[in-house]
Design a protein around this motif. Structure first.
Motif, PDB file in Angstrom:
ATOM      1  N   VAL A 149       0.454   0.948   8.278  1.00 53.88           N
ATOM      2  CA  VAL A 149      -0.884   0.364   8.410  1.00 53.88           C
ATOM      3  C   VAL A 149      -1.387   0.396   9.857  1.00 53.88           C
TER       4      VAL A 149
ATOM      5  N   THR B 193       4.178  -2.238   6.730  1.00 59.63           N
ATOM      6  CA  THR B 193       4.225  -2.874   8.046  1.00 59.63           C
ATOM      7  C   THR B 193       5.544  -2.473   8.698  1.00 59.63           C
TER       8      THR B 193
ATOM      9  N   LYS C 148      -2.404   4.415   7.169  1.00 57.61           N
ATOM     10  CA  LYS C 148      -3.367   3.808   6.247  1.00 57.61           C
ATOM     11  C   LYS C 148      -4.443   3.079   7.035  1.00 57.61           C
TER      12      LYS C 148
ATOM     13  N   GLN D 292      -4.103  -3.094  13.703  1.00 56.12           N
ATOM     14  CA  GLN D 292      -2.699  -3.500  13.790  1.00 56.12           C
ATOM     15  C   GLN D 292      -1.990  -2.899  15.005  1.00 56.12           C
TER      16      GLN D 292
ATOM     17  N   ASP E 221      -5.243  -3.799   8.683  1.00 56.41           N
ATOM     18  CA  ASP E 221      -4.881  -4.517   7.457  1.00 56.41           C
ATOM     19  C   ASP E 221      -6.024  -4.345   6.457  1.00 56.41           C
ATOM     20  N   ASN E 222      -5.938  -5.009   5.309  1.00 57.21           N
ATOM     21  CA  ASN E 222      -6.936  -4.777   4.267  1.00 57.21           C
ATOM     22  C   ASN E 222      -8.286  -5.415   4.573  1.00 57.21           C
TER      23      ASN E 222
ATOM     24  N   TYR F 192       1.165   0.454   1.873  1.00 55.45           N
ATOM     25  CA  TYR F 192       0.918  -0.684   2.774  1.00 55.45           C
ATOM     26  C   TYR F 192       2.231  -1.042   3.452  1.00 55.45           C
TER      27      TYR F 192
END
Ligand SMILES: [Zn+2]
Length: 458
Positions: free
Chosen positions: A164, A139, A196, A173, A167-168, A137
């Motif tokens: 990423v 950024t 991801k 993003q 996001d989760n 994860y």
């Protein structure tokens, strides 16, 4: 004409600056921790689990500088001894590759969640035998922090970063990741691994299942339509990235498989696209991993100590954490384990190995939580589990030519264990101890009282 020429020169200059900026703001390739190339080390009289199919077991190993020189029997390796060699008698103990955890949050969540510095989090990993990780994860801000850490020579774990794209909660993003090209140069401590993508709940909203976990709650949450996910994966692939797709529920797994298949369009999975977690797999989806060539990345423990929710209805229980069935349906596929630390029990791969072999879980307090009998059918053997945690996990990170198996030319990333996980009773696996962790020929951890096993260079 002149004006035009100057404009063109300026344009080129601008392009040059843009490229330069992207490179400088990305992680500068960092060398492996250096040891003197003259250092020569021999381990002998041990049980060496190489994870190398051409020579699975050996008694001795020679290391020159940061690389493995030779692996073999005691007599042949001791014959390589030269003036200045350091010789360590393993006294029958086990030596194996360091654990490779291709999906962890040990570093990105160190400060907030673990309340540790990056240095402390790395120390915990090393003390538990982890020598290479993928941090899943990342950024742009955290990428800069990691680049700084590596530049200052403070990165002790080989680390691959996954940037990423969502996001989760599945919120896009942007395309920032495209400024930081993935790298695969052998020996880099810090590397851009891939992108991801989250495709269903689990950490935000609920996993996307084919059945209701609780009556009246619906089937869970997919974040994208199939078309949207297809284009996200295709876009990352076109930019040269491996994708790692979070998929917990079987509907998310299916969607992720389909998106990867669409991007590959019948070609082999040379990008090594991965699906993360794969916690609930509908039986007909099992062989699709192998057919498409997808790398499944799976948990060690089934959460028994702190269950996520109610158990699934009996008719769906065989879909949960079905590792036995996953391996049986895909012979030869590089299935990889992941710790997903710090969210699953202790940061301790030996606990996860114990879970893979028994399905029981070791709780935060070290107590064993017995798994339900319907989970026990999914045990795999220690001999099956260890490659998932070393060689295959290195493959998932494009590091298989560097680490994850002990063979000449590989980096000397290894651990010494108090006993042999292939020889002890399954119940005893959780009690094994890590006595030494070495990265690139350098001792990074030596357990108190076990100094005899830890070479000190003179
Ligand atoms: Zn994760």
């Amino acid at each position: 004409m002149k004006e035009k020429g100057r404009a063109f020169t300026l344009f080129l200059l601008f392009l040059g600056l843009a490229a330069c900026r992207a490179f400088q703001s990305g992680p500068t390739p960092s060398p492996a921790p250096t040891v003197s190339p003259q250092q020569h080390l021999i381990f002998h009289n041990g049980a060496i689990l190489t994870m190398d199919t051409t020579r699975p077991e050996a008694q001795a190993m020679a290391i020159a500088g940061d690389r493995i020189e030779a692996v073999g029997g005691d007599a042949e390796i001791l014959a390589l001894r030269r003036p200045g060699s350091v010789v360590v008698d393993l006294q029958g103990r086990t030596l194996m590759p360091g654990f490779v955890d291709p999906h962890t949050h040990l570093l990105n969540d160190a400060e907030q969640y673990l309340e540790m510095s990056l240095a402390e989090a790395q120390q915990v990993a090393l003390e538990n035998g982890i020598t290479t990780i993928g941090d899943l994860y990342v950024t742009e801000e955290f990428l800069q922090e990691m680049a700084e850490l590596a530049k200052n020579g403070q990165l002790r774990l080989r680390t691959s970063l996954y940037l990423v794209a969502t996001d989760n909660c599945g919120r896009l993003q942007g395309e920032w990741y495209k400024e930081y090209a993935p790298t695969h140069t052998p020996g880099e401590m810090l590397r851009i691994g891939g992108v991801k993508i989250f495709t269903d709940g689990g950490t935000c909203e609920r996993p996307a299942l084919s059945y209701e976990l609780q009556a009246g709650e619906g089937l869970g949450d997919l974040f994208f339509s199939q078309e949207e996910l297809n284009s996200l994966v295709a876009e990352a692939q076109t930019a040269g990235f491996q994708v790692a797709i979070h998929a917990i529920g079987d509907r998310a797994v299916e969607q992720a498989q389909t998106a990867i298949a669409a991007a590959l369009a019948g070609q082999p999975n040379s990008y090594r696209h991965r699906i993360e977690h794969n916690a609930v797999i509908r039986p007909e989806l099992l062989p699709r991993y192998g057919e498409i060539g997808i790398v499944p990345v799976i948990f060690g423990p089934y959460p028994v100590c702190n269950p996520f929710g109610p158990p699934p209805p009996p008719e769906y229980q065989s879909w949960e954490w079905p590792w036995r069935a996953l391996l049986d349906a895909n012979p030869g596929l590089p299935v990889a384990w992941h710790g997903d630390d710090p969210f699953f029990g202790r940061i301790r791969p030996l606990d996860d190995l114990y879970s893979l072999v028994t399905r029981n879980e070791v709780g935060e307090d070290g107590q064993v939580c017995e798994s339900p009998t319907w989970q026990k059918v999914h045990t795999i053997t220690a001999a099956e589990a260890l490659p998932l945690m070393t060689r295959n996990a290195a493959y998932a990170l494009f590091r298989d030519e560097e680490v994850g198996r002990l063979a000449p030319g590989q980096y000397a990333d290894l651990i010494i264990l108090s006993g042999n996980p292939l020889a002890v009773e399954p119940e005893a696996i959780k009690d094994l101890e890590v006595w030494l962790a070495m990265v690139g020929g350098r001792v990074e951890y030596c357990a108190a009282g076990r100094e005899a096993f830890c070479p000190s260079w003179r």
